[in-house]
Design a protein around this motif. Structure first.
Motif, PDB file in Angstrom:
ATOM      1  N   GLU A 199       1.001  -1.064   0.063  1.00  0.00           N
ATOM      2  CA  GLU A 199      -0.158   0.049   0.174  1.00  0.00           C
ATOM      3  C   GLU A 199       0.990   0.728   0.105  1.00  0.00           C
ATOM      4  O   GLU A 199       0.455   2.558  -0.804  1.00  0.00           O
ATOM      5  CB  GLU A 199      -1.255   0.033   1.591  1.00  0.00           C
ATOM      6  N   SER A 200       2.289   0.917   0.519  1.00  0.00           N
ATOM      7  CA  SER A 200       2.691   2.477   0.774  1.00  0.00           C
ATOM      8  C   SER A 200       3.536   2.782  -0.594  1.00  0.00           C
ATOM      9  O   SER A 200       4.616   3.738  -0.834  1.00  0.00           O
ATOM     10  CB  SER A 200       3.848   2.304   2.238  1.00  0.00           C
ATOM     11  N   ARG A 202       4.564   4.081  -3.657  1.00  0.00           N
ATOM     12  CA  ARG A 202       3.595   4.722  -4.989  1.00  0.00           C
ATOM     13  C   ARG A 202       4.370   5.594  -5.199  1.00  0.00           C
ATOM     14  O   ARG A 202       5.752   5.349  -5.480  1.00  0.00           O
ATOM     15  CB  ARG A 202       2.789   5.983  -3.670  1.00  0.00           C
ATOM     16  N   SER A 211       9.753   4.634  -1.972  1.00  0.00           N
ATOM     17  CA  SER A 211       8.529   4.187  -1.189  1.00  0.00           C
ATOM     18  C   SER A 211       9.075   2.190  -1.351  1.00  0.00           C
ATOM     19  O   SER A 211       8.590   1.660  -0.217  1.00  0.00           O
ATOM     20  CB  SER A 211       7.339   4.298  -2.314  1.00  0.00           C
ATOM     21  N   GLN A 214      11.739   1.657   1.058  1.00  0.00           N
ATOM     22  CA  GLN A 214      10.646   1.579   2.826  1.00  0.00           C
ATOM     23  C   GLN A 214      10.202   1.050   3.136  1.00  0.00           C
ATOM     24  O   GLN A 214      10.284  -0.025   4.510  1.00  0.00           O
ATOM     25  CB  GLN A 214      10.462   2.884   2.932  1.00  0.00           C
ATOM     26  N   ALA A 215       9.185   0.135   2.043  1.00  0.00           N
ATOM     27  CA  ALA A 215       8.271  -0.818   2.098  1.00  0.00           C
ATOM     28  C   ALA A 215       9.398  -2.458   2.128  1.00  0.00           C
ATOM     29  O   ALA A 215       8.542  -2.947   3.409  1.00  0.00           O
ATOM     30  CB  ALA A 215       6.975  -0.791   1.194  1.00  0.00           C
TER      31      ALA A 215
END
Length: 237
Positions: A199-200, A202, A211, A214-215
């Protein structure tokens, strides 16, 4: 005045949010079949079915399966050049434009083709170029070539971003498959959280890269907890 006098368009049931796991999966199977083909959709459905069976046996619920159904499809349907072309030519784009404008108008497209766009000297990102209405013919031709996606003939697939997107799909499959044998009521909430991490992820280009990193870091942290749950605290007698 004509638009004001036109009755409001009825929202079809297919445009509502999915209310059950089966409905969620069915809609995404259609999406992935349109996106690529039936075999690609079958790959998706196979993983969701494994999760559904394992979760039902371990907890009797389906929240983990719903998360996998949503986010595995999200990763698989990354918006590459073939998908952009398909979305422009499936009829919905033209329908929306005609509903928004009347009379004579001209549609122009701002794109950053990986083989043509020059990098911005300040950001290093490809600069967008302007293309006229003739680009629609190019989109139609490109949409028909979606079968090349991920093959040796996919000229767009060699970019770092496309390789990253394919890696994210394979990595998600491995992560979920690893989690299934140890799934229990105790780690169920953690499993749902891990499944929802895409979901994060993007954006495009360097934004998506950041992102995704980070995920990935968050995934490793949560997987560490999943693999090595804390020992139960001893209660005083």
């Amino acid at each position: 005045m004509r638009r004001a006098a036109t009755p409001a368009e009825v929202i079809q049931i297919s445009q509502h949010f999915s209310r059950t796991l089966d409905e969620l999966v069915e809609r995404r199977i259609k999406l992935l079949t349109d996106y690529q083909d039936a075999a690609y959709a079958t790959r998706y459905a196979a993983l969701v079915q494994k999760v559904k069976a394992a979760e039902a046996a371990a907890t009797g619920g389906d929240e983990f399966a719903k998360a996998v159904a949503r986010y595995f499809a999200k990763l698989m349907a990354y918006k590459d050049e073939y998908e952009v072309a398909r979305l422009y030519t499936d009829g919905e784009f033209s329908k929306k434009i005609k509903a928004m404008f009347q009379g004579d108008y001209k549609v122009v497209y701002h794109l950053a083709p990986p083989l043509l766009a020059k990098p911005d000297p300040n950001t290093g990102e490809p600069r967008k170029m302007q293309f006229g209405p003739w680009m629609m013919a190019g989109f139609r031709a490109l949409a028909k070539l979606k079968g090349l996606r991920g093959t040796a003939l996919d000229v767009f697939g060699y970019t770092a971003e496309r390789r990253m997107e394919r890696d994210l799909v394979a990595e998600y499959e491995r992560t979920i498959a690893e989690m299934l044998p140890a799934l229990s009521r105790e780690n169920h909430a953690l499993a749902v959280e891990i499944a929802g991490l895409p979901e994060s992820i993007r954006g495009y280009g360097h934004i998506k890269q950041k992102s995704a990193e980070q995920a990935g870091a968050k995934r490793e942290e949560l997987l560490g907890r999943y693999r090595n749950p804390a020992a139960p605290v001893a209660r005083a007698a």
